[in-house]
Design a protein around this motif. Structure first.
Motif, PDB file in Angstrom:
ATOM      1  N   ASP A 168       0.804  -1.154   0.048  1.00  0.00           N
ATOM      2  CA  ASP A 168      -0.103  -0.059  -0.043  1.00  0.00           C
ATOM      3  C   ASP A 168       0.960   1.270  -0.037  1.00  0.00           C
ATOM      4  O   ASP A 168       0.549   2.251  -0.533  1.00  0.00           O
ATOM      5  CB  ASP A 168      -1.014  -0.108   1.072  1.00  0.00           C
ATOM      6  CG  ASP A 168      -2.055  -0.932   1.068  1.00  0.00           C
ATOM      7  OD1 ASP A 168      -2.929  -1.073   0.080  1.00  0.00           O
ATOM      8  OD2 ASP A 168      -2.352  -1.646   2.133  1.00  0.00           O
ATOM      9  N   ARG A 192      -8.060   6.474  -5.296  1.00  0.00           N
ATOM     10  CA  ARG A 192      -9.207   5.926  -4.576  1.00  0.00           C
ATOM     11  C   ARG A 192      -9.110   4.674  -3.824  1.00  0.00           C
ATOM     12  O   ARG A 192      -9.748   4.370  -3.009  1.00  0.00           O
ATOM     13  CB  ARG A 192     -10.297   5.873  -5.713  1.00  0.00           C
ATOM     14  CG  ARG A 192     -10.750   7.132  -6.220  1.00  0.00           C
ATOM     15  CD  ARG A 192     -12.038   7.145  -7.134  1.00  0.00           C
ATOM     16  NE  ARG A 192     -12.348   8.297  -7.875  1.00  0.00           N
ATOM     17  CZ  ARG A 192     -12.033   8.559  -9.007  1.00  0.00           C
ATOM     18  NH1 ARG A 192     -11.431   7.546  -9.781  1.00  0.00           N
ATOM     19  NH2 ARG A 192     -12.531   9.850  -9.530  1.00  0.00           N
ATOM     20  N   SER A 193      -8.534   3.921  -4.486  1.00  0.00           N
ATOM     21  CA  SER A 193      -8.132   2.436  -3.878  1.00  0.00           C
ATOM     22  C   SER A 193      -7.240   2.702  -2.661  1.00  0.00           C
ATOM     23  O   SER A 193      -7.247   1.775  -1.668  1.00  0.00           O
ATOM     24  CB  SER A 193      -7.350   1.375  -5.025  1.00  0.00           C
ATOM     25  OG  SER A 193      -5.957   1.890  -5.109  1.00  0.00           O
ATOM     26  N   VAL A 195      -7.220   5.156  -0.309  1.00  0.00           N
ATOM     27  CA  VAL A 195      -8.336   5.900   0.603  1.00  0.00           C
ATOM     28  C   VAL A 195      -9.158   4.403   0.949  1.00  0.00           C
ATOM     29  O   VAL A 195      -9.473   4.405   2.292  1.00  0.00           O
ATOM     30  CB  VAL A 195      -9.194   6.909   0.129  1.00  0.00           C
ATOM     31  CG1 VAL A 195      -9.951   7.242   1.093  1.00  0.00           C
ATOM     32  CG2 VAL A 195      -8.165   8.087  -0.050  1.00  0.00           C
ATOM     33  N   GLY A 196      -9.573   3.656   0.247  1.00  0.00           N
ATOM     34  CA  GLY A 196     -10.404   2.722   0.480  1.00  0.00           C
ATOM     35  C   GLY A 196      -9.965   1.185   1.046  1.00  0.00           C
ATOM     36  O   GLY A 196     -10.699   0.051   1.077  1.00  0.00           O
ATOM     37  N   ALA A 197      -8.519   1.139   1.136  1.00  0.00           N
ATOM     38  CA  ALA A 197      -7.908   0.023   1.529  1.00  0.00           C
ATOM     39  C   ALA A 197      -7.934  -0.191   2.952  1.00  0.00           C
ATOM     40  O   ALA A 197      -8.377   0.426   3.766  1.00  0.00           O
ATOM     41  CB  ALA A 197      -6.316   0.150   1.236  1.00  0.00           C
ATOM     42  N   SER A 201      -8.868   1.997   6.710  1.00  0.00           N
ATOM     43  CA  SER A 201      -9.937   1.858   7.849  1.00  0.00           C
ATOM     44  C   SER A 201      -9.851   1.359   9.171  1.00  0.00           C
ATOM     45  O   SER A 201     -10.390   1.650  10.041  1.00  0.00           O
ATOM     46  CB  SER A 201     -10.949   0.746   7.157  1.00  0.00           C
ATOM     47  OG  SER A 201     -11.371   0.911   5.989  1.00  0.00           O
TER      48      SER A 201
END
Length: 241
Positions: A168, A192-193, A195-197, A201
């Motif tokens: 990442d 985008r990928s 932030v969404g990994a 979270s």
């Protein structure tokens, strides 16, 4: 004959005094353009004259900060000091250095000047603390990670940063590379990928910790904190007198 109104007779409204901002640009160029745009947008002004005076100098002679920090390339500090001196000579009363990685050299730059260099690390740390963030997920450059100055500043205030794993982190750095090479659409898609990994979270907030990444999210949701916006507000607050 039309008589002037009372407002017209009183003359133009007084303009608040702000210190002249010297902006070290080109770190990278799109990041600087975005930062200047945010200075304008975040200024509480209803006329052109109510905006602060800004002197922007974007110098291609500044060596790569990442090459110096990661590969032992030439230090950018002498060139950054020279740019800052030229801004001071042109009338700047404070210096804005809108690059988190370049904040590594802030003290070296400030030592060559008679004016302050606004501290991005302090601005970001105070902002996150005030926002109630405890576990910020950090999207930063390889250089910022290696130096560790942001991590140290956050942990000193009791925050617990969340960092991406190797794959990442490679994607974060690739986004920076794409922006610097003019491939903004590709960078935006890849980001985008990021932030969404899953690693992102694991934090209670996501921090865009590189101003090269700031243009990739134009309207961040509340849980995303952009260091560029935070620094712009801090510079404007510092310039207010």
């Amino acid at each position: 004959m039309a008589w002037p109104s009372s407002a017209e007779a009183a003359g133009p409204p007084s303009v608040p005094r702000r210190q002249t901002i010297g902006l070290i640009g080109g770190l990278g160029p799109l990041a600087c353009a975005r930062f200047y745009s945010r200075l304008v947008e975040l200024t509480d002004a209803d006329t052109d004259a109510a905006h602060p005076e800004v002197i922007l100098l974007s110098s291609p002679a500044v060596p790569s900060r990442l090459d110096h920090l990661l590969h032992g390339g030439p230090s950018p500090a002498p060139a950054l000091r020279e740019v800052a001196r030229r801004l001071q000579a042109a009338g700047a009363e404070l210096i804005a250095l809108p690059s988190l990685t370049s904040q590594t050299y802030r003290c070296e730059i400030a030592a060559a000047l008679d004016i302050p260099v606004v501290d991005m690390l302090t601005a970001l740390t105070r902002h996150l603390h005030a926002a109630g963030v405890h576990r910020p997920a950090l999207a930063v450059t390889d250089g910022t990670r290696q130096v560790g100055h942001l991590h140290s500043a956050l942990t000193a205030e009791g925050l617990h940063p969340v960092l991406p794993g190797p794959q990442d982190q490679e994607r974060v750095q690739e986004c920076v590379h794409l922006v610097k090479s003019g491939q903004v659409d590709a960078a935006r898609e890849l980001f985008r990928s990021v932030v969404g990994a899953p690693w992102a979270s694991a934090g209670d907030a996501f921090v865009i910790g590189c101003t090269d990444l700031s243009p990739l999210v134009t309207e961040p949701p509340p849980h995303i904190h952009d260091v560029g916006d935070i620094y712009a507000r801090a510079v404007l607050a510092y310039a207010a007198v």
